[in-house]
Write an enzyme that holds these catalytic residues in place. Structure first.
Site, PDB file in Angstrom:
ATOM      1  N   GLY A  14       0.873  -1.263   0.015  1.00 57.32           N
ATOM      2  CA  GLY A  14      -0.019  -0.069   0.216  1.00 57.32           C
ATOM      3  C   GLY A  14       0.832   1.382   0.032  1.00 57.32           C
ATOM      4  O   GLY A  14       0.607   2.188  -0.893  1.00 57.32           O
ATOM      5  N   ALA A  90       9.405  -2.823   3.413  1.00 60.25           N
ATOM      6  CA  ALA A  90       8.753  -4.275   3.623  1.00 60.25           C
ATOM      7  C   ALA A  90       8.414  -4.413   5.287  1.00 60.25           C
ATOM      8  O   ALA A  90       9.276  -3.862   6.042  1.00 60.25           O
ATOM      9  CB  ALA A  90       9.887  -5.352   3.266  1.00 60.25           C
ATOM     10  N   GLN A 148       2.131  -0.398  21.506  1.00 58.56           N
ATOM     11  CA  GLN A 148       0.849  -0.753  21.058  1.00 58.56           C
ATOM     12  C   GLN A 148       0.586  -2.049  21.685  1.00 58.56           C
ATOM     13  O   GLN A 148       1.273  -3.143  21.643  1.00 58.56           O
ATOM     14  CB  GLN A 148       0.548  -0.780  19.499  1.00 58.56           C
ATOM     15  CG  GLN A 148      -0.937  -1.074  19.118  1.00 58.56           C
ATOM     16  CD  GLN A 148      -1.725  -0.125  19.876  1.00 58.56           C
ATOM     17  OE1 GLN A 148      -2.231  -0.313  20.790  1.00 58.56           O
ATOM     18  NE2 GLN A 148      -2.216   0.937  19.157  1.00 58.56           N
ATOM     19  N   GLY A 150      -0.473  -5.783  21.906  1.00 60.86           N
ATOM     20  CA  GLY A 150      -0.521  -7.013  21.051  1.00 60.86           C
ATOM     21  C   GLY A 150       0.583  -6.839  20.133  1.00 60.86           C
ATOM     22  O   GLY A 150       0.547  -7.413  19.031  1.00 60.86           O
ATOM     23  N   TYR A 154       6.104  -6.092  16.970  1.00 61.72           N
ATOM     24  CA  TYR A 154       6.251  -4.938  15.818  1.00 61.72           C
ATOM     25  C   TYR A 154       6.847  -3.585  16.612  1.00 61.72           C
ATOM     26  O   TYR A 154       7.672  -2.924  15.911  1.00 61.72           O
ATOM     27  CB  TYR A 154       5.153  -4.814  15.296  1.00 61.72           C
ATOM     28  CG  TYR A 154       4.695  -3.770  14.292  1.00 61.72           C
ATOM     29  CD1 TYR A 154       4.791  -3.946  12.829  1.00 61.72           C
ATOM     30  CD2 TYR A 154       4.253  -2.664  14.619  1.00 61.72           C
ATOM     31  CE1 TYR A 154       4.543  -3.262  11.893  1.00 61.72           C
ATOM     32  CE2 TYR A 154       4.002  -1.614  13.619  1.00 61.72           C
ATOM     33  CZ  TYR A 154       4.192  -1.804  12.364  1.00 61.72           C
ATOM     34  OH  TYR A 154       3.791  -1.194  11.167  1.00 61.72           O
ATOM     35  N   GLY A 185       1.586   7.249  10.949  1.00 61.25           N
ATOM     36  CA  GLY A 185       0.625   6.705  11.948  1.00 61.25           C
ATOM     37  C   GLY A 185      -0.432   5.995  11.204  1.00 61.25           C
ATOM     38  O   GLY A 185       0.052   5.283   9.923  1.00 61.25           O
ATOM     39  N   TYR A 186      -1.580   5.708  11.376  1.00 62.13           N
ATOM     40  CA  TYR A 186      -2.592   4.807  10.758  1.00 62.13           C
ATOM     41  C   TYR A 186      -2.967   5.105   9.512  1.00 62.13           C
ATOM     42  O   TYR A 186      -3.391   6.281   9.289  1.00 62.13           O
ATOM     43  CB  TYR A 186      -3.519   4.335  11.708  1.00 62.13           C
ATOM     44  CG  TYR A 186      -3.310   3.846  13.031  1.00 62.13           C
ATOM     45  CD1 TYR A 186      -3.372   2.360  12.889  1.00 62.13           C
ATOM     46  CD2 TYR A 186      -2.730   4.305  14.163  1.00 62.13           C
ATOM     47  CE1 TYR A 186      -3.119   1.429  14.009  1.00 62.13           C
ATOM     48  CE2 TYR A 186      -2.689   3.614  15.065  1.00 62.13           C
ATOM     49  CZ  TYR A 186      -2.624   2.108  15.145  1.00 62.13           C
ATOM     50  OH  TYR A 186      -2.159   1.395  16.163  1.00 62.13           O
TER      51      TYR A 186
END
Ligand code: NAD
Length: 246
Positions: A14, A90, A148, A150, A154, A185-186
């Site tokens: 993306g 990646a 974050q 969970g 990462y 960010g997201y």
């Protein structure tokens, strides 16, 4: 001057796709390096890049394979010229709380997101210092700054990228090579669309600008850091997160 040559890992993803387009529009020859196993996406990517008059090529690559990274850099050098720009985009997630995390979930994320950066940088850096010019941009994450739930794997990998970026920036600064990271960010990509809708809406509610970022808003910053006249910015981490973390 002949066209600068750029490699973008995760180049058909993306953010990677949009980064390839921006670099090509800025007059670079771009090699998008990504997993060949994503054959449908590879075909779609090739079709999408048809508008760019051959400025964007696809090369298969698994960034966890040290030798494959060396081969790609050499092949790119022979075909297009020495690599001047490297964008490490990646990345994977294997989210779960630490108490449930299997060693493979930890190792896979570290291998792709952090060791992959080492593998690629290790092989481009000699060529960049020899030509007295280089731009390395590592795509980290806001979750490497905030942590974050969970994402111990990462968040560790993405925070590790900052230390790596600053250390390498010091090693190559005098040779005309800059090394920076961008912490998105997201954003509106498959990675975030895979998050359950309810959680995604909670995330958006916490972003001051009130929306997800668009991939082109990340690509613009990568393009900026890769420019000829961006030589005084090095060892920096540029947050692009809609105010989610300030
Ligand atoms: P994406 O999943 O669309 O793209 C990631 C790409 O990496 C994919 O094309 C995938 O095939 C490739 N990849 C995975 N493993 C690989 C390997 N071993 N070798 C080579 N390529 C491999 O995700 P994206 O949203 O485009 O994310 C790009 C980068 O930005 C990632 O590093 C991600 O962690 C980071 N990031 C994304 C967001 C976001 O909101 N989308 C936010 C912060 C950081």
């Amino acid at each position: 001057m002949s066209k600068r040559v750029a490699i973008v890992t995760g180049g058909i993803g993306g953010l990677g796709t949009e980064i390839c387009k921006h670099l090509a529009r800025s007059g670079r020859k771009v090699v998008a390096a990504d997993l060949a196993s994503r054959s449908e996406r590879v075909e779609a990517f090739r079709a999408e890049m048809a508008d760019f008059d051959g400025a964007v090529a696809f090369e298969p690559l698994n960034v966890t394979d040290h030798q494959a990274c060396a081969d790609l850099v050499q092949r790119t050098g022979r075909t297009h010229g020495s690599v001047s720009i490297l964008v490490n985009a990646a990345g994977i997630t294997r989210d779960t709380s630490l108490r449930k995390m299997a060693p493979e979930q930890w190792a896979d994320v570290i291998k792709v997101n952090l060791e992959g950066v080492f593998n690629m940088c290790r092989h481009v850096v000699d060529g960049m210092t020899a030509q007295g010019f280089g731009r390395i941009v590592n795509i980290s994450s806001v979750n490497g700054q905030t942590g974050q739930f969970g994402q111990t794997n990462y968040s560790a990998a993405k925070a590790g990228m900052h230390g790596f970026t600053m250390a390498l920036a010091r090693e190559v600064a005098k040779k005309g090579v800059t090394v920076n990271s961008v912490s998105p960010g997201y954003c509106n990509t498959a990675l975030v669309q895979a998050v359950p809708e309810e959680i995604r809406n909670q995330i958006i509610a916490n972003i001051p600008v009130g929306r997800l970022g668009e991939p082109r808003e990340i690509a613009r910053v990568v393009d900026f850091l890769s420019a000829e006249d961006a030589g005084f910015i090095t060892g920096a981490n540029i947050p692009v997160n809609g105010g989610y973390f300030m």
